[in-house]
Design a protein around this motif. Structure first.
Motif, mmCIF file in Angstrom:
data_model
loop_
_atom_site.group_PDB
_atom_site.id
_atom_site.type_symbol
_atom_site.label_atom_id
_atom_site.label_comp_id
_atom_site.label_asym_id
_atom_site.label_seq_id
_atom_site.Cartn_x
_atom_site.Cartn_y
_atom_site.Cartn_z
ATOM 1 N N CYS A 59 -47.481 8.334 14.769
ATOM 2 C CA CYS A 59 -46.089 7.936 14.999
ATOM 3 C C CYS A 59 -46.004 6.851 16.074
ATOM 4 O O CYS A 59 -45.433 5.777 15.843
ATOM 5 C CB CYS A 59 -45.274 9.160 15.397
ATOM 6 S SG CYS A 59 -43.518 8.849 15.545
ATOM 7 N N LEU A 60 -46.560 7.104 17.227
ATOM 8 C CA LEU A 60 -46.496 6.125 18.310
ATOM 9 C C LEU A 60 -47.341 4.890 18.016
ATOM 10 O O LEU A 60 -46.965 3.769 18.372
ATOM 11 C CB LEU A 60 -46.931 6.772 19.622
ATOM 12 C CG LEU A 60 -46.033 7.910 20.113
ATOM 13 C CD1 LEU A 60 -46.618 8.538 21.361
ATOM 14 C CD2 LEU A 60 -44.633 7.412 20.364
ATOM 15 N N GLY A 61 -48.474 5.072 17.358
ATOM 16 C CA GLY A 61 -49.321 3.935 17.006
ATOM 17 C C GLY A 61 -48.631 3.001 16.029
ATOM 18 O O GLY A 61 -48.666 1.769 16.194
ATOM 19 N N LEU A 62 -47.976 3.553 15.028
ATOM 20 C CA LEU A 62 -47.285 2.704 14.058
ATOM 21 C C LEU A 62 -46.094 1.996 14.692
ATOM 22 O O LEU A 62 -45.831 0.828 14.407
ATOM 23 C CB LEU A 62 -46.828 3.516 12.852
ATOM 24 C CG LEU A 62 -46.194 2.690 11.740
ATOM 25 C CD1 LEU A 62 -47.162 1.665 11.194
ATOM 26 C CD2 LEU A 62 -45.696 3.577 10.640
ATOM 27 N N VAL A 63 -45.384 2.679 15.592
ATOM 28 C CA VAL A 63 -44.266 2.034 16.290
ATOM 29 C C VAL A 63 -44.786 0.852 17.110
ATOM 30 O O VAL A 63 -44.182 -0.228 17.100
ATOM 31 C CB VAL A 63 -43.509 3.053 17.166
ATOM 32 C CG1 VAL A 63 -42.559 2.350 18.120
ATOM 33 C CG2 VAL A 63 -42.743 4.024 16.295
ATOM 34 N N CYS A 64 -45.902 1.018 17.806
ATOM 35 C CA CYS A 64 -46.471 -0.094 18.577
ATOM 36 C C CYS A 64 -46.925 -1.230 17.668
ATOM 37 O O CYS A 64 -46.725 -2.412 17.995
ATOM 38 C CB CYS A 64 -47.644 0.391 19.432
ATOM 39 S SG CYS A 64 -47.127 1.357 20.855
ATOM 40 N N LEU A 65 -47.520 -0.915 16.531
ATOM 41 C CA LEU A 65 -47.918 -1.960 15.590
ATOM 42 C C LEU A 65 -46.704 -2.729 15.074
ATOM 43 O O LEU A 65 -46.731 -3.967 14.971
ATOM 44 C CB LEU A 65 -48.691 -1.353 14.416
ATOM 45 C CG LEU A 65 -50.085 -0.831 14.712
ATOM 46 C CD1 LEU A 65 -50.666 -0.147 13.481
ATOM 47 C CD2 LEU A 65 -50.987 -1.951 15.176
ATOM 48 N N LEU A 66 -45.640 -2.010 14.755
ATOM 49 C CA LEU A 66 -44.434 -2.675 14.271
ATOM 50 C C LEU A 66 -43.800 -3.547 15.352
ATOM 51 O O LEU A 66 -43.340 -4.665 15.077
ATOM 52 C CB LEU A 66 -43.429 -1.638 13.768
ATOM 53 C CG LEU A 66 -43.808 -0.928 12.470
ATOM 54 C CD1 LEU A 66 -42.873 0.242 12.217
ATOM 55 C CD2 LEU A 66 -43.792 -1.888 11.305
ATOM 56 N N LEU A 67 -43.769 -3.052 16.589
ATOM 57 C CA LEU A 67 -43.220 -3.860 17.681
ATOM 58 C C LEU A 67 -44.095 -5.080 17.952
ATOM 59 O O LEU A 67 -43.585 -6.159 18.271
ATOM 60 C CB LEU A 67 -43.072 -3.011 18.941
ATOM 61 C CG LEU A 67 -41.991 -1.935 18.876
ATOM 62 C CD1 LEU A 67 -42.009 -1.095 20.147
ATOM 63 C CD2 LEU A 67 -40.630 -2.539 18.638
ATOM 64 N N GLY A 68 -45.395 -4.939 17.812
ATOM 65 C CA GLY A 68 -46.293 -6.085 17.962
ATOM 66 C C GLY A 68 -46.039 -7.132 16.899
ATOM 67 O O GLY A 68 -46.050 -8.343 17.175
ATOM 68 N N VAL A 82 -38.063 -3.961 11.110
ATOM 69 C CA VAL A 82 -38.772 -3.135 12.099
ATOM 70 C C VAL A 82 -37.866 -2.031 12.626
ATOM 71 O O VAL A 82 -38.298 -0.890 12.808
ATOM 72 C CB VAL A 82 -39.327 -4.017 13.241
ATOM 73 C CG1 VAL A 82 -39.782 -3.179 14.415
ATOM 74 C CG2 VAL A 82 -40.471 -4.870 12.731
ATOM 75 N N ALA A 83 -36.591 -2.327 12.845
ATOM 76 C CA ALA A 83 -35.665 -1.303 13.346
ATOM 77 C C ALA A 83 -35.535 -0.154 12.353
ATOM 78 O O ALA A 83 -35.603 1.020 12.736
ATOM 79 C CB ALA A 83 -34.297 -1.919 13.629
ATOM 80 N N VAL A 84 -35.378 -0.472 11.083
ATOM 81 C CA VAL A 84 -35.276 0.581 10.061
ATOM 82 C C VAL A 84 -36.578 1.377 9.983
ATOM 83 O O VAL A 84 -36.570 2.615 9.940
ATOM 84 C CB VAL A 84 -34.905 -0.029 8.694
ATOM 85 C CG1 VAL A 84 -35.076 0.980 7.572
ATOM 86 C CG2 VAL A 84 -33.486 -0.562 8.715
ATOM 87 N N ALA A 85 -37.705 0.680 9.989
ATOM 88 C CA ALA A 85 -39.003 1.365 9.889
ATOM 89 C C ALA A 85 -39.252 2.269 11.099
ATOM 90 O O ALA A 85 -39.734 3.396 10.943
ATOM 91 C CB ALA A 85 -40.121 0.340 9.746
ATOM 92 N N LEU A 90 -39.667 7.624 13.431
ATOM 93 C CA LEU A 90 -39.402 8.575 14.512
ATOM 94 C C LEU A 90 -38.610 9.788 14.039
ATOM 95 O O LEU A 90 -38.649 10.838 14.680
ATOM 96 C CB LEU A 90 -38.666 7.878 15.655
ATOM 97 C CG LEU A 90 -39.485 6.843 16.425
ATOM 98 C CD1 LEU A 90 -38.622 6.146 17.457
ATOM 99 C CD2 LEU A 90 -40.704 7.464 17.072
ATOM 100 N N LEU A 91 -37.900 9.659 12.937
ATOM 101 C CA LEU A 91 -37.150 10.802 12.407
ATOM 102 C C LEU A 91 -37.974 11.671 11.461
ATOM 103 O O LEU A 91 -37.823 12.884 11.445
ATOM 104 C CB LEU A 91 -35.896 10.316 11.670
ATOM 105 C CG LEU A 91 -34.773 9.757 12.536
ATOM 106 C CD1 LEU A 91 -33.640 9.257 11.657
ATOM 107 C CD2 LEU A 91 -34.267 10.798 13.507
ATOM 108 N N THR A 92 -38.829 11.066 10.664
ATOM 109 C CA THR A 92 -39.503 11.832 9.615
ATOM 110 C C THR A 92 -40.869 12.381 10.010
ATOM 111 O O THR A 92 -41.212 13.501 9.634
ATOM 112 C CB THR A 92 -39.674 10.983 8.347
ATOM 113 O OG1 THR A 92 -40.417 9.802 8.660
ATOM 114 C CG2 THR A 92 -38.329 10.613 7.771
ATOM 115 N N LEU A 93 -41.652 11.638 10.750
ATOM 116 C CA LEU A 93 -43.016 12.099 11.033
ATOM 117 C C LEU A 93 -43.069 13.353 11.897
ATOM 118 O O LEU A 93 -43.837 14.272 11.596
ATOM 119 C CB LEU A 93 -43.854 10.971 11.635
ATOM 120 C CG LEU A 93 -45.354 11.200 11.570
ATOM 121 C CD1 LEU A 93 -45.811 11.400 10.133
ATOM 122 C CD2 LEU A 93 -46.095 10.053 12.175
#
Length: 175
Positions: A59-68, A82-85, A90-93
């Motif tokens: 979860c946190l790794g994918l969020v960082c990849l998307l923000l990158g 990115v906002a939708v993803a 953060l809601l589903t995982l």
């Protein structure tokens, strides 16, 4: 003639390098979190610890990849995507990680030997009588929103029926 020491540093060049460093840092950190989650999946002692590591790391790794990716390619479409993803991630995982952990517990996956307590063990083996409060010390049901007093719950949170499934499995290290 005046000799120059090198190319002039412009604001655009400086901004571009800061943007590149920030995006590279987020991408590396996200990749490292996912790699650590993968190592945890292989090395941790039981399914509960593995689910926890993978859920948080992915979860946190994918969020960082998307923000990158957002920092690397800033545009309105990228921001919306990115906002939708990120919100969906953060809601589903975390919910799916909880569901997998609950399924592990209900099917009798053993706890690791280093786990000292099984807080649900007594509750599953000796469920409260219908209509009795779940927490006898306070006289209130500890799970807000359940229909345990009326006996009209959906059954999703109910303890397994000992007659239908037999005795719950021992979740000790030897099982």
């Amino acid at each position: 003639m005046i000799a120059t020491a090198g190319p002039a540093v412009t604001t655009a060049t400086l901004t571009g390098s800061v943007q590149t460093v920030a995006s590279d840092g987020l991408l590396l950190f996200g990749g490292a979190l996912i790699l650590i989650a993968a190592v945890g999946l292989l090395r941790l002692p039981d399914s509960y610890n593995r689910v926890n590591a993978v859920t948080k790391g992915a979860c946190l790794g994918l969020v960082c990849l998307l923000l990158g990716a957002l920092v690397r390619m800033p545009s309105l479409l990228t921001v919306l995507t990115v906002a939708v993803a990120v919100v969906l991630q953060l809601l589903t995982l975390p919910i799916s990680g909880y569901a997998v952990g609950r399924a592990c517990y209900r099917t009798g996956a053993p706890l690791a030997a280093v786990t000292h307590t099984d807080e649900l063990g007594d509750r599953v083996r000796n469920p409260p009588a219908p209509g009795a409060p779940a927490d006898p010390g306070t006289g209130t049901d500890s799970e807000a929103g359940t229909d345990s007093e009326a006996g009209t719950g959906s059954g999703a949170d109910a303890a397994p029926d000992p007659d239908a499934e037999g005795e719950p499995r021992d979740r000790g290290a030897g099982a």
